[in-house]
Design a protein around this motif. Structure first.
Motif, PDB file in Angstrom:
ATOM      1  N   GLY A   1     -22.408  18.296  14.547  1.00 48.06           N
ATOM      2  CA  GLY A   1     -22.603  18.217  13.314  1.00 48.06           C
ATOM      3  C   GLY A   1     -22.235  18.473  11.590  1.00 48.06           C
ATOM      4  N   PHE A   2     -22.966  18.063  10.911  1.00 49.51           N
ATOM      5  CA  PHE A   2     -22.635  18.064   9.520  1.00 49.51           C
ATOM      6  C   PHE A   2     -23.485  19.287   8.486  1.00 49.51           C
ATOM      7  N   SER A   3     -22.395  19.945   7.143  1.00 48.51           N
ATOM      8  CA  SER A   3     -23.193  21.302   6.787  1.00 48.51           C
ATOM      9  C   SER A   3     -24.473  20.671   6.111  1.00 48.51           C
ATOM     10  N   PRO A   4     -25.894  21.415   6.425  1.00 50.61           N
ATOM     11  CA  PRO A   4     -27.334  21.518   5.310  1.00 50.61           C
ATOM     12  C   PRO A   4     -26.268  21.113   4.180  1.00 50.61           C
ATOM     13  N   GLY A   5     -27.284  20.661   3.459  1.00 48.58           N
ATOM     14  CA  GLY A   5     -26.881  20.555   1.727  1.00 48.58           C
ATOM     15  C   GLY A   5     -25.539  20.073   1.680  1.00 48.58           C
ATOM     16  N   GLY A   6     -24.515  19.181   2.306  1.00 45.30           N
ATOM     17  CA  GLY A   6     -23.990  18.046   2.169  1.00 45.30           C
ATOM     18  C   GLY A   6     -23.744  16.677   2.423  1.00 45.30           C
ATOM     19  N   VAL A   7     -22.493  16.465   2.065  1.00 45.92           N
ATOM     20  CA  VAL A   7     -22.429  14.745   1.488  1.00 45.92           C
ATOM     21  C   VAL A   7     -20.939  14.675   2.648  1.00 45.92           C
ATOM     22  N   LYS A   8     -20.818  13.673   3.011  1.00 49.21           N
ATOM     23  CA  LYS A   8     -19.967  13.770   3.298  1.00 49.21           C
ATOM     24  C   LYS A   8     -19.237  12.606   2.237  1.00 49.21           C
ATOM     25  N   GLY A   9     -17.874  13.099   2.354  1.00 48.17           N
ATOM     26  CA  GLY A   9     -16.472  12.400   1.734  1.00 48.17           C
ATOM     27  C   GLY A   9     -15.614  12.016   2.713  1.00 48.17           C
TER      28      GLY A   9
END
Length: 307
Positions: free
Chosen positions: A177-185
């Motif tokens: 998964g990826f963090s809720p509210g986050g964007v990929k860097g």
């Protein structure tokens, strides 16, 4: 109300800025009662907060109503001096050494979740037993505080962009998964003098696996968490330009269609930096670098197929 600097207002209520944990897009403020506010600005300039030690969140109005239990009319009266001094705080208040930039993601939520996550500690069962990543890699100075564990025991790998922490990869048995509210860097190791290779992988697990297989010293590791966005391409270009001029960029990607497509994108993203680019795919079609690592460890437990 959105003109009121929520950081400055919180300071007037006894909150103190934690400069070490704050960034360009989010500020952490602590109170002696244990409250910890994470403040950010939305794209429209509105200040919002999240209480990492409580369950309240919202705007300056919510902050006042939660603490003072007053009506909206009373809130407006309390904030009238601030609205009359919207260009600067009332003169009797100290000036905070921070001015938040608006963020395109929920910077406060991301930072609050990262703060609540904990270092992996003495054991990291999923990473060590199931992914076969050696302890010496997990404990290497290059990866210090680049791996944490959340309350669900997910492995957490932070992503950064030019504004600082912007999200994080999440990985556990049968879960990605990826963090809720986050964007990929970019997830990344800590840079060191003498690094002469920039290793780019598709995931943080692959990044650690490649480090275990090919060594850590002299390498600067990055994970894109899959195909890249224009923002990530710019971050990679900037990272490559910080490498020595004779450095090599290693594309350590999956040996599948997605990996080869990503290789083309990465070559294009770093083409103007003048650094030599090479590809390093696993030998067998369909493998990623953690597959290769686990093939060298016969005791590894298979990763279940997500339902």
């Amino acid at each position: 109300m959105k003109r009121i600097d929520l950081c400055q207002y919180a300071a007037s209520r006894g909150f103190v800025l934690d400069r070490r944990q704050s960034s360009k897009c989010s500020a952490v403020l602590r109170h002696s009662n244990g409250d910890k506010l994470v403040v950010s600005r939305q794209p429209n300039g509105q200040y919002v907060y999240f209480n990492a030690k409580g369950n309240d969140n919202g705007t300056v109005i919510d902050l006042i109503q939660t603490r003072d239990r007053v009506s909206l009319g009373e809130v407006r009266k309390l904030l009238r001096p601030w609205l009359n001094h919207s260009a600067s705080p009332p003169p009797e208040l100290p000036t905070l050494p921070i001015s938040l930039q608006p963020s395109q993601h929920d910077a406060a939520r991301v930072l609050a979740a990262w703060i609540e996550a904990r270092p992996i500690g003495a054991t990291a069962h999923y990473l060590e037993s199931e992914r076969q990543i050696p302890r010496h890699v997990l404990q290497h100075e290059k990866f210090r505080d680049r791996i944490r564990m959340d309350e669900r025991r997910n492995s957490v790998f932070p992503h950064f962009n030019k504004s600082g922490l912007c999200g994080f990869e999440l990985k556990n048995r049968g879960f990605t998964g990826f963090s809720p509210g986050g964007v990929k860097g970019l997830a990344c190791s800590r840079p060191e003098e003498g690094d002469h290779q920039m290793v780019i992988c598709e995931t943080a697990i692959d990044m650690l696996s490649y480090a275990a297989l090919k060594g850590v010293d002299g390498k600067r590791f990055f994970s894109t968490a899959g195909q890249i966005s224009p923002v990530q391409a710019e971050c990679l270009r900037s990272a490559a330009e910080k490498m020595p001029t004779d450095a090599t960029i290693v594309l350590a990607l999956d040996n599948d269609e997605g990996g080869h497509k990503l290789a083309d994108q990465l070559r294009e993203a770093t083409a103007t930096t003048g650094r030599t680019v090479i590809e390093d795919f696993p030998l067998h079609s369909g493998d990623d670098w953690n597959d290769v690592l686990r093939q060298t460890s016969p005791t590894a437990k298979p990763e279940p197929t997500p339902s």
